[in-house]
Design a protein around this motif. Structure first.
Motif, short mmCIF file in Angstrom:
data_model
loop_
_atom_site.label_atom_id
_atom_site.label_comp_id
_atom_site.label_asym_id
_atom_site.label_seq_id
_atom_site.Cartn_x
_atom_site.Cartn_y
_atom_site.Cartn_z
N ALA A 313 10.08 16.25 -16.13
CA ALA A 313 10.35 15.59 -14.85
C ALA A 313 10.81 14.15 -15.07
N LEU A 317 14.57 14.18 -13.58
CA LEU A 317 14.70 13.72 -12.20
C LEU A 317 15.54 12.43 -12.09
N TYR A 354 16.04 19.52 -12.52
CA TYR A 354 14.63 19.65 -12.90
C TYR A 354 14.13 21.07 -12.77
N HIS A 435 4.07 15.04 -10.90
CA HIS A 435 5.47 14.78 -10.56
C HIS A 435 5.69 13.49 -9.79
N VAL A 439 9.37 11.25 -9.58
CA VAL A 439 10.06 11.32 -8.29
C VAL A 439 10.30 9.92 -7.74
N ALA A 442 13.03 8.25 -9.74
CA ALA A 442 14.33 8.83 -9.42
C ALA A 442 14.89 8.24 -8.13
#
Length: 510
Positions: A313, A317, A354, A435, A439, A442
């Motif tokens: 991830a 991401l 991902y 995650h 996230v 990103a």
């Protein structure tokens, strides 16, 4: 003579020492495999940039259709037996000889069938050029079957370094040494076909030399076949379903839309598949063999699964956010003006990077634990979703197919993740929390990319792309310097700390 039993303390010490050695070998394997795969990915971008200016989408479409046939045939020929050589705890020379014999015999039979039915294959895909190409590729099926088996044997012995280097050398020799010159001299799609055949031949020659101490003479032993039959059939079903799912959308595009559109679609998919392919190859050559040796320890598997999700991830991401933001600049800089139709498919495929990479982590868990039929069932579901979504969206064009296939990829990941979490006992909350840091980062990457594009509006595409890479690369390095866990999370930072050199003192892992 009395036999002295080891004390519990000695047993625990041996176990800890074994775990440390395994971790050290994992780090070394990831280092070598990762380095060579990163080098290959970087070179792949350069080679793609050159070939995209020498070949048209139509020519890429013809070559893409040919390689679909080769990939499916090669996977069927192996019958999943190479993965058994990696996963199975007890393997002797009889097992290896039986696997080599069956793989190469099956490959020879399938090669003859592909030669005989080449006209029917060309008619089905509506690509008349495939008649001769399919027959030439059929000759290479035995070499590819040998390569898969030799690679599995080297992986079983944790010989990641020599296997990684061999693969890189074969790829450079075939694509840089052959594909580019042949395309430059006007050989059209034959440049890619010849490069594919050369890569298989060169790799087979290298493997024959470096794996000679582990290879045995091909011979069939019924008891050895019975030992591996059930498991290999499960892996075979999983492999065939996976390859079919990977290429079924290309088949639908070629048959229902056209080869030029297939060239656009396949190039967009190929560029964005590089990160997934990178980690997928690491799974196959390093992560899967190592997990196979500790599959009996559910706690360690659960921790490894969390680390796998965290690491993938953290890598995929932010990459996904960058590619979505700079898709237009990437296409015009790498592929050129005649590939502008690939911009929208690249944005769509970038959004689900991902899910493609995370799917490989799930697959590593089920394969390492010997759950070959669960793996096969998930691959069949994945194949069915991709095929149905692509078929019903094909009348609306390439962009619609890209969108629907991306939806199938995301759906398959969540189904597979739920299955593997049940296998290892991983909770949904832990799965979600791992995650959160990637996230969030990103989102920052995407916002930063938009700001760069706004500030440089009207500038050349290559300058916008280079500036974006510099700014976001600097942002990533600063984040890791301040605290690696801000990007990688707790578990990802632990993996990063294991893989980095002791000299890398500037990184603050927590």
């Amino acid at each position: 003579m009395a036999v002295q039993l080891d004390s519990p303390e000695q047993v625990n010490l041996n176990e800890v020492t074994g775990h440390k050695n395994l971790t050290r070998r994992a780090a070394n394997g990831l280092s070598w495999s990762g380095t060579t795969l990163l080098a290959r990915t970087f070179l792949n971008v350069l080679v793609t940039a050159v070939l995209a200016r020498l070949l048209s989408p139509q020519e890429y479409g013809v070559a893409g259709a040919a390689l679909i046939i080769a990939a499916v045939g090669n996977n069927i020929a192996n019958l999943g037996m190479s993965q058994v050589l990696v996963q199975r705890r007890d393997v002797d020379e009889r097992h290896i000889g039986t696997v080599i014999f069956l793989s190469m015999t099956t490959a020879a039979i399938l090669g003859l069938l592909q030669w005989a039915f080449a006209p029917q294959i060309a008619d089905f895909l509506h690509v008349p050029e495939l008649v001769l190409i399919s027959r030439l590729l059929a000759v290479m099926m035995v070499a590819n079957a040998f390569n898969l088996t030799a690679e599995a044997i080297l992986s079983r012995h944790l010989k990641f370094k020599i296997s990684s280097i061999a693969s890189l050398v074969a790829w450079i020799a075939s694509h840089v040494g052959l594909a580019i010159p042949l395309a430059y001299f006007g050989l059209s799609y034959w440049a890619l076909v010849v490069a594919y055949m050369a890569e298989a031949s060169i790799l087979a020659s290298i493997y024959f030399f470096i794996a000679r101490d582990y290879l045995v003479r091909p011979s069939f032993d019924m008891q050895s076949y019975r030992d591996i039959r059930r498991q290999s059939l499960g892996y075979s079903l999983a492999g065939i379903s996976s390859v079919t799912a990977k290429y079924i959308d290309n088949v639908i595009v070629a048959r229902l839309i056209g080869t030029a559109e297939l060239g656009i679609y396949s190039r967009a998919y190929y560029l964005i598949a590089m990160p997934a392919t990178l980690f997928g190859n690491l799974n196959k050559s390093v992560v899967f063999p190592l997990l196979s040796k500790v599959h009996h320890d559910k706690a360690r598997l659960r921790t490894a699964q969390l680390k796998g999700y965290a690491l993938t991830a953290a890598l995929s991401l932010p990459t996904s956010a960058f590619l979505c933001c700079f898709a237009k600049e990437i296409v015009l800089t790498i592929l050129g003006q005649k590939w502008t139709d690939a911009v929208v498919p690249i944005i769509i495929f970038s959004a689900v990077i991902y899910f493609r990479v995370g799917y490989r982590v799930c697959g590593a868990v089920t394969l390492a634990t010997g759950q070959s039929y669960r793996t096969a069932s998930m691959q069949i579901i994945y194949m069915a979703l991709v095929a149905s979504f692509a078929f019903f969206s094909a009348p609306y064009g390439v962009n619609a197919v890209a969108f629907s296939v991306s939806g199938a990829i995301a759906t398959s990941f969540f189904l597979y993740a739920a299955m593997t979490c049940r296998i290892t006992g991983l909770s949904a909350l832990d799965f979600a929390l791992v995650h959160v840091p990637p996230v969030a980062f990103a989102a920052v990457v995407f916002a930063t990319g938009l700001a760069v594009k706004m500030l440089l509006a009207g500038s050349p595409d290559y300058l916008v792309l280079a500036t974006g890479l510099l700014v976001i690369g600097t942002l990533s390095v600063v984040t890791v310097y301040l605290r690696a866990s801000l990007l990688f999370g707790k578990y990802g930072a632990e993996v990063l700390q294991t893989l980095t050199s002791k000299k890398t003192k500037w990184i603050r892992f927590a």
